[in-house]
Scaffold this motif. Sequence first.
Motif, PDB file in Angstrom:
ATOM      1  N   ASP A 104       0.853  -1.194   0.000  1.00  0.00           N
ATOM      2  CA  ASP A 104       0.000   0.000   0.000  1.00  0.00           C
ATOM      3  C   ASP A 104       0.891   1.248   0.000  1.00  0.00           C
ATOM      4  O   ASP A 104       2.109   1.150  -0.173  1.00  0.00           O
ATOM      5  CB  ASP A 104      -0.983  -0.047   1.180  1.00  0.00           C
ATOM      6  CG  ASP A 104      -0.284   0.003   2.534  1.00  0.00           C
ATOM      7  OD1 ASP A 104       0.928   0.323   2.582  1.00  0.00           O
ATOM      8  OD2 ASP A 104      -0.951  -0.275   3.547  1.00  0.00           O
ATOM      9  N   ASP A 105       0.271   2.407   0.239  1.00  0.00           N
ATOM     10  CA  ASP A 105       0.996   3.678   0.097  1.00  0.00           C
ATOM     11  C   ASP A 105       1.593   4.208   1.390  1.00  0.00           C
ATOM     12  O   ASP A 105       2.064   5.335   1.418  1.00  0.00           O
ATOM     13  CB  ASP A 105       0.017   4.779  -0.367  1.00  0.00           C
ATOM     14  CG  ASP A 105      -0.469   4.531  -1.762  1.00  0.00           C
ATOM     15  OD1 ASP A 105       0.345   4.060  -2.576  1.00  0.00           O
ATOM     16  OD2 ASP A 105      -1.662   4.798  -2.021  1.00  0.00           O
ATOM     17  N   GLU A 113       0.581  -5.926  -0.206  1.00  0.00           N
ATOM     18  CA  GLU A 113      -0.744  -6.221  -0.774  1.00  0.00           C
ATOM     19  C   GLU A 113      -0.721  -7.428  -1.690  1.00  0.00           C
ATOM     20  O   GLU A 113      -1.665  -8.208  -1.728  1.00  0.00           O
ATOM     21  CB  GLU A 113      -1.286  -4.993  -1.512  1.00  0.00           C
ATOM     22  CG  GLU A 113      -1.752  -3.936  -0.528  1.00  0.00           C
ATOM     23  CD  GLU A 113      -2.466  -2.771  -1.172  1.00  0.00           C
ATOM     24  OE1 GLU A 113      -2.297  -2.547  -2.394  1.00  0.00           O
ATOM     25  OE2 GLU A 113      -3.196  -2.079  -0.437  1.00  0.00           O
ATOM     26  N   ASN A 139       4.842   0.739  -4.195  1.00  0.00           N
ATOM     27  CA  ASN A 139       3.395   0.938  -4.196  1.00  0.00           C
ATOM     28  C   ASN A 139       2.887   0.959  -5.641  1.00  0.00           C
ATOM     29  O   ASN A 139       3.678   0.778  -6.580  1.00  0.00           O
ATOM     30  CB  ASN A 139       3.006   2.193  -3.413  1.00  0.00           C
ATOM     31  CG  ASN A 139       3.525   3.472  -4.057  1.00  0.00           C
ATOM     32  OD1 ASN A 139       3.915   3.479  -5.223  1.00  0.00           O
ATOM     33  ND2 ASN A 139       3.547   4.542  -3.290  1.00  0.00           N
TER      34      ASN A 139
END
Length: 401
Positions: A104-105, A113, A139
């Motif tokens: 994810d960010d 993820e 990401n």
Amino acid sequence: MLVVHKYGGTSVGDLERIENVANRVIKAREAGQDIVVVVSAMSGETNKLISFAEHFTLTPAKKEMDMLLSSGERVTAALLSIALQAKGFDAVAMSGRQAGIVTDDVHTYARIESIDPSAMLSAIQEGKIVIVAGFQGINKDGSVTTLGRGGSDLSAVALAGALKADQCEIYSDVDGIYTTDPRIEPKAKKLDTISYDEMLELSSLGAKVLQNRSVELAKKLNIKLYAKSSFSDNEGTLITEESENMEEVLVSGVVLDKNQARVTLRGVSDRPGIAAEIFTMLAQEHINVDMIIQNVGTDGTTNLGFTVPQSEHLNAKRVMESFDHDIQGMDVDGHVCKVSVVGVGMKSHSGVAATAFSALAKNGINIQMISTSEIKVSMVIDEQYGELAIRALHDAYELDK
Ligand code: ASP
Ligand code: MG
């Protein structure tokens, strides 16, 4: 057999140690293993990089920090691959991105993820030893991310899952998980096996050996996890699913948590919503509450006790002072510790808690708070008796036998 090896910072702390790791990998290779190696940065390296950034500002942008911190693991991965090639073995180093790790960010604390293992699998197919830089991914926008401190363990477990590896071996300078901290009790013994849940409860024992998030993931994916030393050929400890013969053992370990403070509230208004108000307020102040104990109320009031991390006890006190109309008295003690007895055998045996209480009683140690779960009994006591209590409990359950 496909095995993921992970070597921590001390195991790759200098060039000689990287060579030692190369030799170990070669040995496993020659025994017939297909191997994916995950490496940490050389010990001290991540901290050094953080201090470099802090030379300019104490609040560097997290995205840039990820760019910076991810470099430490890449150095080790490249060096190990070069060392293996110099010894005549076919190896390839990959960054998190090349290994297909997408997160994810959340820069500096990203969650994995997805993992596309195809590049690793084709390299393995070509007979290569794959070396992956731990602690990192990218990401969706392609920016590099890192997984939080100690995150290489998590990389290793996640890769073992994605590769459907037979097992994941985490190497450090400690040769496994012990019944207690050997610095407190020299009679502590190394455990051969332990369940995921016990390992999570004993996390402060394993903190140096295994990152907690990695154990949680191993449990979720049911990956056989070994904690081993890169400096010896000892068997290590296997962390795995709970089995019936584990339950024959009453207690696996005892653990001391010194980072505790106790807050006791007396004469708390016994009305619906009071606990919600108190603990919501603590949560808003980001104070982590551990044990909570409340009595049956009498005459419209009750007593409520809880523990918080040592460093938060003055904060907790300040927060509680805002409840003065609902609380008659407060007692805050920063000089307490928590001792816990952990074992899956408790589920099927009675008297485990009584043994713990007797052991402390025999040593004249007063118990201030008790809490239990299916596999754990925890007791809050005066901090000066913490180590004595650990030795008494270790003896009471004959953990040295
Ligand atoms: N190098 C990173 C750290 O020191 C990640 C790791 O070693 O697992 O936190
Ligand atoms: Mg580590």
